[in-house]
Design a protein around this motif. Structure first.
Motif, PDB file in Angstrom:
ATOM      1  N   PRO A   2       0.818  -1.219   0.000  1.00 56.72           N
ATOM      2  CA  PRO A   2       0.000   0.000   0.000  1.00 56.72           C
ATOM      3  C   PRO A   2       0.851   1.269   0.000  1.00 56.72           C
ATOM      4  O   PRO A   2       1.928   1.313   0.579  1.00 56.72           O
ATOM      5  N   PHE A   4       0.663   4.964   1.258  1.00 56.11           N
ATOM      6  CA  PHE A   4      -0.082   5.856   2.147  1.00 56.11           C
ATOM      7  C   PHE A   4       0.149   7.331   1.808  1.00 56.11           C
ATOM      8  O   PHE A   4      -0.337   8.209   2.510  1.00 56.11           O
ATOM      9  N   ILE A  41     -10.415   4.813  -2.067  1.00 57.75           N
ATOM     10  CA  ILE A  41      -9.283   3.990  -1.647  1.00 57.75           C
ATOM     11  C   ILE A  41      -9.796   2.995  -0.624  1.00 57.75           C
ATOM     12  O   ILE A  41     -10.428   3.380   0.362  1.00 57.75           O
ATOM     13  N   LYS A  42      -9.562   1.723  -0.889  1.00 57.27           N
ATOM     14  CA  LYS A  42      -9.979   0.666   0.033  1.00 57.27           C
ATOM     15  C   LYS A  42      -8.756  -0.127   0.463  1.00 57.27           C
ATOM     16  O   LYS A  42      -7.839  -0.339  -0.332  1.00 57.27           O
ATOM     17  N   TYR A  43      -8.778  -0.574   1.695  1.00 58.20           N
ATOM     18  CA  TYR A  43      -7.710  -1.416   2.229  1.00 58.20           C
ATOM     19  C   TYR A  43      -8.301  -2.758   2.609  1.00 58.20           C
ATOM     20  O   TYR A  43      -9.374  -2.821   3.193  1.00 58.20           O
ATOM     21  N   THR A  51      -3.522  -5.238   1.347  1.00 54.74           N
ATOM     22  CA  THR A  51      -3.556  -4.694  -0.009  1.00 54.74           C
ATOM     23  C   THR A  51      -4.361  -3.404  -0.055  1.00 54.74           C
ATOM     24  O   THR A  51      -5.139  -3.104   0.855  1.00 54.74           O
ATOM     25  N   GLN A  52      -4.165  -2.661  -1.134  1.00 57.09           N
ATOM     26  CA  GLN A  52      -4.835  -1.385  -1.336  1.00 57.09           C
ATOM     27  C   GLN A  52      -5.501  -1.408  -2.713  1.00 57.09           C
ATOM     28  O   GLN A  52      -4.885  -1.783  -3.706  1.00 57.09           O
TER      29      GLN A  52
END
Length: 69
Positions: A2, A4, A41-43, A51-52
């Protein structure tokens, strides 16, 4: 891994290349490459792997002059 450093509603430059048998022959797709806007944006954590998922949108797709002919 990911990243950030990106955030929602940020414009980012995306280069999209056409598939080729090797790296030297790949060509940048000028129609799809350019500035895109991050809208989501999802994690996710799956099997201890973080994962992103980034959703992008582009308002206008430019049509090159050679495609207009």
């Amino acid at each position: 891994i990911p990243n950030f450093n990106i955030y929602k509603f940020q414009k980012i430059l995306v280069l999209i290349s056409n598939q080729a048998p090797n790296v030297q022959e790949s060509q940048v797709n000028q129609r799809l490459s350019g500035e895109w806007l991050i809208i989501d944006i999802k994690y996710k954590m799956l099997d201890l792997k973080f994962t992103q998922i980034v959703t992008l949108v582009r308002r206008e797709l430019d049509v090159p002059s050679n495609e207009l002919k």
